[in-house]
Design a protein around this motif. Structure first.
Motif, PDB file in Angstrom:
ATOM      1  N   LEU B 149      31.857  30.081  -8.507  1.00 53.90           N
ATOM      2  CA  LEU B 149      30.951  30.938  -9.288  1.00 53.90           C
ATOM      3  C   LEU B 149      29.830  30.047  -9.828  1.00 53.90           C
ATOM      4  N   ASP B 150      28.585  30.446  -9.603  1.00 56.24           N
ATOM      5  CA  ASP B 150      27.460  29.635 -10.084  1.00 56.24           C
ATOM      6  C   ASP B 150      27.573  29.397 -11.586  1.00 56.24           C
ATOM      7  N   LEU B 151      27.793  30.477 -12.321  1.00 56.47           N
ATOM      8  CA  LEU B 151      27.767  30.389 -13.784  1.00 56.47           C
ATOM      9  C   LEU B 151      28.676  31.450 -14.387  1.00 56.47           C
ATOM     10  N   VAL B 152      29.472  31.045 -15.363  1.00 56.47           N
ATOM     11  CA  VAL B 152      30.251  32.004 -16.156  1.00 56.47           C
ATOM     12  C   VAL B 152      29.763  31.872 -17.599  1.00 56.47           C
ATOM     13  N   GLU B 153      29.322  32.974 -18.142  1.00 52.15           N
ATOM     14  CA  GLU B 153      28.767  32.983 -19.505  1.00 52.15           C
ATOM     15  C   GLU B 153      29.588  33.893 -20.403  1.00 52.15           C
ATOM     16  N   GLY B 158      30.652  38.627 -26.913  1.00 53.01           N
ATOM     17  CA  GLY B 158      31.938  38.025 -26.546  1.00 53.01           C
ATOM     18  C   GLY B 158      32.440  38.427 -25.176  1.00 53.01           C
ATOM     19  N   ARG B 159      31.622  39.165 -24.400  1.00 49.77           N
ATOM     20  CA  ARG B 159      32.072  39.596 -23.075  1.00 49.77           C
ATOM     21  C   ARG B 159      31.741  38.543 -22.026  1.00 49.77           C
ATOM     22  N   LEU B 160      32.619  38.455 -21.021  1.00 48.31           N
ATOM     23  CA  LEU B 160      32.415  37.458 -19.971  1.00 48.31           C
ATOM     24  C   LEU B 160      31.418  37.995 -18.935  1.00 48.31           C
ATOM     25  N   VAL B 161      30.520  37.146 -18.512  1.00 48.15           N
ATOM     26  CA  VAL B 161      29.514  37.532 -17.516  1.00 48.15           C
ATOM     27  C   VAL B 161      29.548  36.493 -16.385  1.00 48.15           C
ATOM     28  N   VAL B 162      29.682  36.971 -15.163  1.00 48.51           N
ATOM     29  CA  VAL B 162      29.601  36.074 -14.004  1.00 48.51           C
ATOM     30  C   VAL B 162      28.203  36.222 -13.404  1.00 48.51           C
ATOM     31  N   VAL B 163      27.525  35.091 -13.271  1.00 48.21           N
ATOM     32  CA  VAL B 163      26.129  35.119 -12.830  1.00 48.21           C
ATOM     33  C   VAL B 163      25.993  34.394 -11.493  1.00 48.21           C
ATOM     34  N   ASP B 164      25.262  35.005 -10.583  1.00 51.20           N
ATOM     35  CA  ASP B 164      24.926  34.308  -9.347  1.00 51.20           C
ATOM     36  C   ASP B 164      23.414  34.130  -9.293  1.00 51.20           C
ATOM     37  N   LEU B 165      22.989  32.908  -9.106  1.00 53.48           N
ATOM     38  CA  LEU B 165      21.558  32.592  -9.073  1.00 53.48           C
ATOM     39  C   LEU B 165      21.049  32.707  -7.640  1.00 53.48           C
ATOM     40  N   LYS B 166      19.926  33.397  -7.501  1.00 50.79           N
ATOM     41  CA  LYS B 166      19.323  33.570  -6.175  1.00 50.79           C
ATOM     42  C   LYS B 166      17.873  33.129  -6.200  1.00 50.79           C
ATOM     43  N   THR B 167      17.406  32.590  -5.081  1.00 51.08           N
ATOM     44  CA  THR B 167      15.970  32.424  -4.917  1.00 51.08           C
ATOM     45  C   THR B 167      15.578  33.411  -3.832  1.00 51.08           C
TER      46      THR B 167
END
Lengths: 238, 268
Positions: B149-153, B158-167
């Motif tokens: 996973l690129d990023l877990v925030e 307080g909620r978990l967010v999974v982020v994928d970075l794209k160009t």
């Protein structure tokens, strides 16, 4: 009275856990027990509170469950809930209702409902799962609506076909097979269980409760059932 | 990055599934025949560099030592120089090594200034290795699902967010976000890794546009159990097709940058 239905183990999804004096306790909620009684006794049952008592820190009731000529009585109790700040009683009515539900559940266990939750070993003397020899596997009729992902009769991979550069072992575990659970299934069960906040002991208990067998004695079909239940569970956060 | 020990076991990843769906023949060249590509498309190396620089920036935030923008740009430049010196990079008609370096500086500047206040970086490039289970039948795929996973925030609530970075050359459509297999994979993997229950998990594409004035567009979505069932079925069917040796070419827009074009034309 359908005794088999009364004594039928609850599914993992119906079983909850809470902290007790001696570690984690498995339990089922009141409505689940009521549903089971309704189904097994076809609504022909009644429950009465014969006596209740309010003490300083707890309430006690004596409940009576009647189903035709059969009568079972048991105590039930609940802590008195108090305001955190003032220490005042929140609702004695709710505490008494909780105690009544506790008594009903206890009475129901006398009829066999949820009895497996209290066992730390298989009850009813069921034999361990048959472990057919690898040389003579037997197929069982499909239990699911879909065909298996990979079938022995399916097309064979040509030489050189691969996933990750190695020849695949055949798609998916045949979860309908009656043979013993595969090491991969057991590993997945532990992995998914940990993700859901269950330790190895809790999974063993779950296996015992639902299938009346220890984990390593499960069949492939039972392991698939357990994996299904686990994968659909919400996390149990400590 | 997925650790080598995870890659050594037979596994299935989003990249593999995606590659097979885009072009089964390219899948074969990449994963079965392991053919060395004729060249590396500049867009691929560029995207990897942006990812690396973003991870460097986010790790700094996670560790409480936020790097300066110059450091982040320096990270990219170092990577870019190495890639362009040592790999056969093929640039597009309008691109050069310098023009892409300039574009990267503008994109990373936007990324650097777009941090949401109140969000916590939980993990950067978090690897996962989870069993792939059919939640309807309990059927188990004979290889695990692996990836990173690129990023877990954790957001301000307080909620978990999974982020994928794209160009990307352009912004995403709603359909691209809702139908994204990658986010289905990440949602399933996060739940199966015990990081969050799926219904509590939020997913986001952060799309950095490769435009004159780059923008960071955020697209929010979620996935449910139905998406998991679909993912299992899709993975099982693709593995079945691979097992059966089905590797047909799929001609289309993806051929433009394909590193195996010469082999593909020779295929019959």
């Amino acid at each position: 009275m359908r005794r088999e239905l009364l004594e039928q183990p609850f599914t993992p999804a119906q079983i909850r856990q809470r902290k007790g004096r001696n570690g984690m306790l498995d339990y089922v909620e009141g409505h689940t027990v009521i549903q089971r009684l309704n189904e097994a006794l076809e609504g022909e049952w009644s429950f009465e509170i014969m006596h209740h008592e309010v003490r300083e820190e707890e309430v006690l009731v004596v409940g009576k469950l009647s189903a035709g000529p059969v009568v079972k009585m048991a105590f039930g109790g609940s802590q008195v809930t108090r305001e955190r700040e003032s220490g005042g009683v929140v609702s004695l009515g709710d505490d008494l209702k909780a105690a009544a539900t506790d008594a009903l559940k206890k009475c129901a266990t006398f009829l066999g409902v949820g009895l497996h939750l209290y066992a730390d070993k298989p009850i009813g003397g069921r034999a361990p799962a048959p472990r057919p020899s690898a040389a003579a596997p037997t197929r069982v009729p499909p239990v699911g609506p879909r065909p298996p992902v990979s079938s022995p009769a399916g097309p064979r991979p040509p030489a050189g076909s691969a996933v990750n550069g190695t020849r695949p072992a055949g798609g998916a575990t045949d979860h309908r097979a009656p043979g013993p659970a595969s090491a991969r299934q057991l590993d997945a069960i532990h992995k998914v269980a940990r993700a859901k906040g269950l330790d190895d002991q809790a999974v063993e208990h779950m296996s015992l409760r639902v299938f009346n067998r220890k984990l390593d004695a499960l069949t492939q079909r039972e392991a698939a059932g357990l994996l299904k239940e686990l994968s659909n569970l919400k996390r149990r956060v400590a | 990055m997925v650790p080598p020990e995870m890659r050594q076991q037979p596994h299935v990843s989003f990249s593999q599934l995606d590659q097979y769906l885009r072009c089964p023949l390219k899948y074969r060249f990449t994963y079965v025949d392991r053919v060395a590509p004729d060249f590396v498309p500049a867009a691929l190396a560029f995207g990897s560099g942006i990812h690396g620089a973003a991870a460097f920036f986010l790790r700094g935030i996670q560790q409480g030592q936020v790097p300066s923008l110059e450091d982040v740009l320096g990270y990219f430049e170092g990577y870019w120089n190495l890639e362009t010196q040592h790999k056969p990079i093929r640039f597009g008609e309008k691109d050069t090594k310098a023009s892409l370096l300039d574009l990267a500086a503008r994109m990373l500047d936007v990324l650097y200034r777009s941090r949401e206040p109140g969000t916590e970086v939980v993990a950067v490039e978090q690897a996962f290795d989870v069993p792939l289970v059919d939640q309807e039948t309990g059927e188990l795929l004979d290889r695990n699902l692996v990836g990173a996973l690129d990023l877990v925030e954790r957001d301000a609530e307080g909620r978990l967010v999974v982020v994928d970075l794209k160009t990307s050359a352009r912004k995403y459509s709603d359909l691209q976000v809702e139908a994204s297999l990658q986010l289905s994979v990440y949602s399933y993997a996060t739940a199966m890794n015990g990081l969050a229950d799926q219904e509590d998990l939020r997913l986001r594409f952060d799309v950095l546009t490769k435009t004159k004035q780059p923008e960071l567009c955020r697209y929010w979505t979620q996935r449910d159990r139905a998406a998991n069932l679909r993912l299992f079925r899709l993975a099982a069917e693709i593995l079945h097709a691979i097992e059966a040796g089905v590797f047909v070419p799929n001609a289309g827009w993806q051929c433009r940058d394909c590193q195996f074009r010469s082999r593909c034309w020779a295929w019959k």
